[in-house]
Design a protein around this motif. Structure first.
Motif, PDB file in Angstrom:
ATOM      1  N   ILE A 189     -23.275 -30.686  18.451  1.00 50.58           N
ATOM      2  CA  ILE A 189     -22.389 -29.518  18.413  1.00 50.58           C
ATOM      3  C   ILE A 189     -21.970 -29.199  19.844  1.00 50.58           C
ATOM      4  N   HIS A 190     -20.687 -29.340  20.137  1.00 52.59           N
ATOM      5  CA  HIS A 190     -20.156 -29.075  21.473  1.00 52.59           C
ATOM      6  C   HIS A 190     -19.706 -27.621  21.574  1.00 52.59           C
ATOM      7  N   LEU A 191     -20.178 -26.933  22.608  1.00 51.21           N
ATOM      8  CA  LEU A 191     -19.830 -25.527  22.824  1.00 51.21           C
ATOM      9  C   LEU A 191     -18.853 -25.414  23.990  1.00 51.21           C
ATOM     10  N   PRO A 192     -17.769 -24.630  23.845  1.00 52.24           N
ATOM     11  CA  PRO A 192     -16.775 -24.503  24.917  1.00 52.24           C
ATOM     12  C   PRO A 192     -17.293 -23.616  26.055  1.00 52.24           C
ATOM     13  N   PRO A 193     -16.637 -23.679  27.214  1.00 53.43           N
ATOM     14  CA  PRO A 193     -17.084 -22.856  28.351  1.00 53.43           C
ATOM     15  C   PRO A 193     -17.028 -21.354  28.069  1.00 53.43           C
ATOM     16  N   ASP A 194     -16.060 -20.910  27.260  1.00 55.38           N
ATOM     17  CA  ASP A 194     -15.906 -19.477  26.981  1.00 55.38           C
ATOM     18  C   ASP A 194     -16.475 -19.110  25.612  1.00 55.38           C
ATOM     19  N   VAL A 195     -17.592 -19.742  25.260  1.00 53.38           N
ATOM     20  CA  VAL A 195     -18.220 -19.485  23.970  1.00 53.38           C
ATOM     21  C   VAL A 195     -18.649 -18.023  23.870  1.00 53.38           C
ATOM     22  N   ALA A 196     -18.506 -17.451  22.676  1.00 57.80           N
ATOM     23  CA  ALA A 196     -18.846 -16.041  22.475  1.00 57.80           C
ATOM     24  C   ALA A 196     -20.358 -15.855  22.388  1.00 57.80           C
ATOM     25  N   PHE A 197     -20.822 -14.704  22.809  1.00 59.86           N
ATOM     26  CA  PHE A 197     -22.241 -14.375  22.705  1.00 59.86           C
ATOM     27  C   PHE A 197     -22.561 -13.931  21.280  1.00 59.86           C
ATOM     28  N   GLY A 198     -23.799 -14.168  20.872  1.00 63.18           N
ATOM     29  CA  GLY A 198     -24.215 -13.712  19.556  1.00 63.18           C
ATOM     30  C   GLY A 198     -24.962 -14.771  18.780  1.00 63.18           C
ATOM     31  N   ALA A 199     -25.086 -14.526  17.474  1.00 65.51           N
ATOM     32  CA  ALA A 199     -25.836 -15.412  16.590  1.00 65.51           C
ATOM     33  C   ALA A 199     -24.906 -16.436  15.945  1.00 65.51           C
ATOM     34  N   TYR A 200     -25.389 -17.666  15.855  1.00 62.60           N
ATOM     35  CA  TYR A 200     -24.641 -18.768  15.260  1.00 62.60           C
ATOM     36  C   TYR A 200     -25.462 -19.345  14.103  1.00 62.60           C
ATOM     37  N   GLU A 201     -24.758 -19.802  13.077  1.00 59.41           N
ATOM     38  CA  GLU A 201     -25.413 -20.400  11.924  1.00 59.41           C
ATOM     39  C   GLU A 201     -24.958 -21.848  11.787  1.00 59.41           C
ATOM     40  N   VAL A 202     -25.921 -22.739  11.612  1.00 59.62           N
ATOM     41  CA  VAL A 202     -25.631 -24.152  11.373  1.00 59.62           C
ATOM     42  C   VAL A 202     -26.093 -24.473   9.955  1.00 59.62           C
ATOM     43  N   GLU A 203     -25.160 -24.942   9.155  1.00 62.19           N
ATOM     44  CA  GLU A 203     -25.428 -25.248   7.755  1.00 62.19           C
ATOM     45  C   GLU A 203     -25.273 -26.749   7.528  1.00 62.19           C
ATOM     46  N   ALA A 204     -26.273 -27.369   6.947  1.00 65.38           N
ATOM     47  CA  ALA A 204     -26.223 -28.800   6.638  1.00 65.38           C
ATOM     48  C   ALA A 204     -26.231 -28.979   5.130  1.00 65.38           C
ATOM     49  N   ARG A 205     -25.326 -29.841   4.651  1.00 68.08           N
ATOM     50  CA  ARG A 205     -25.210 -30.133   3.222  1.00 68.08           C
ATOM     51  C   ARG A 205     -25.411 -31.629   3.016  1.00 68.08           C
TER      52      ARG A 205
END
Length: 264
Positions: A189-205
């Motif tokens: 998962i690549h995150l950009p330089p201006d990624v927002a702060f907070g909680a992230y959810e990763v869902e695998a199917r």
């Protein structure tokens, strides 16, 4: 067994021992185990983007596909209102035209799959579960009072996907999930330089010839660190004082610039 597979299995085993049972239904908990390379991304002043690696292990045998699983990984960031506005030409001038607000749309979205998405899941599932970028944009509630017809709304959906993709905030990759062996997979998962702060959810199917066989989620957080974190905490605790200080700082900068470029 190759080195990457051994490392992936070790990471999953360590995560399982540390975290115990993951939140899922009993049937699905026996199907899929997930682990992230890190569950917290720290942002400092020199942050220029980063990446996380998701490891997954499927348990059991595919019943319909002759021993082969397919996987879809979706990472979603904090929801916010995104707006797309169309420019219209009137004579020699360009003016603001109709706009479409997408409420609670993910600021960050990555959809990664072991094969092109249309080859993994049924079209109705992609739409209803908002697995693709277009489906996620189309599923975001519309804001504003002006009603758009179907063709106009579809054009705004396409424009939002294009803009977010160009910014590096949305990404869809039909080769983004790699199976290291029959039942162990990895996704970056690549995150950009201006990624927002907070909680992230990763869902695998996990899919077995187009049929959803297992679903599991795991989370991570993006947080501030260093000087930025101290400033953010101070601004949150002492809002009035912080605002007054910023106003004084702006005045000081203005006076300094005026004095530096003053003509005698």
């Amino acid at each position: 067994m190759t080195g990457p597979v051994m490392n992936a299995r070790a990471a999953l085993a360590a995560f399982g021992l540390a975290a115990g049972a993951l939140p899922a239904s009993p049937a699905q908990a026996e199907k899929l185990l997930l682990a992230l390379s890190s569950q917290q991304v720290t942002i400092a002043s020199n942050y220029a983007g980063g990446e996380l690696t998701l490891f997954g292990a499927a348990r059991g045998e595919p019943r319909r596909s002759g021993g082969r699983w397919e996987a879809v990984v979706r990472a979603r960031g904090p929801g916010r209102t995104l707006q797309v506005r169309r420019k219209e030409r009137v004579g020699p001038f360009w003016i603001n035209g109709p706009a479409r607000s997408f409420e609670r749309a993910p600021d960050f979205l990555a959809v990664l799959s072991s094969k092109p998405l249309a080859s993994v899941a049924a079209p109705e599932d992609i739409a209803s579960e908002q697995l693709s970028l277009a489906a996620a944009a189309d599923g975001a509630p519309a804001g504003g009072t002006r009603r758009l017809d179907a063709a106009e709304d579809a054009a705004f959906v396409t424009a939002l996907v294009r803009r977010q993709t160009q910014r590096g905030h949305w990404r869809e990759d039909g080769r983004g999930v790699a199976f290291l062996d029959r039942d162990v997979f990895r996704a970056t998962i690549h995150l950009p330089p201006d990624v927002a702060f907070g909680a992230y959810e990763v869902e695998a199917r996990l899919y077995d010839q187009g049929r959803l066989a297992a679903l599991e989620t795991i989370t991570f957080r993006v947080v501030k660190a260093g000087f930025e974190q101290r400033v953010a905490r101070f601004a949150d605790r002492e809002r009035l004082l912080y605002g007054f200080g910023m106003a004084l700082l702006a005045i000081a900068f203005g006076w300094t610039a005026s004095a530096a470029f003053r003509r005698d």
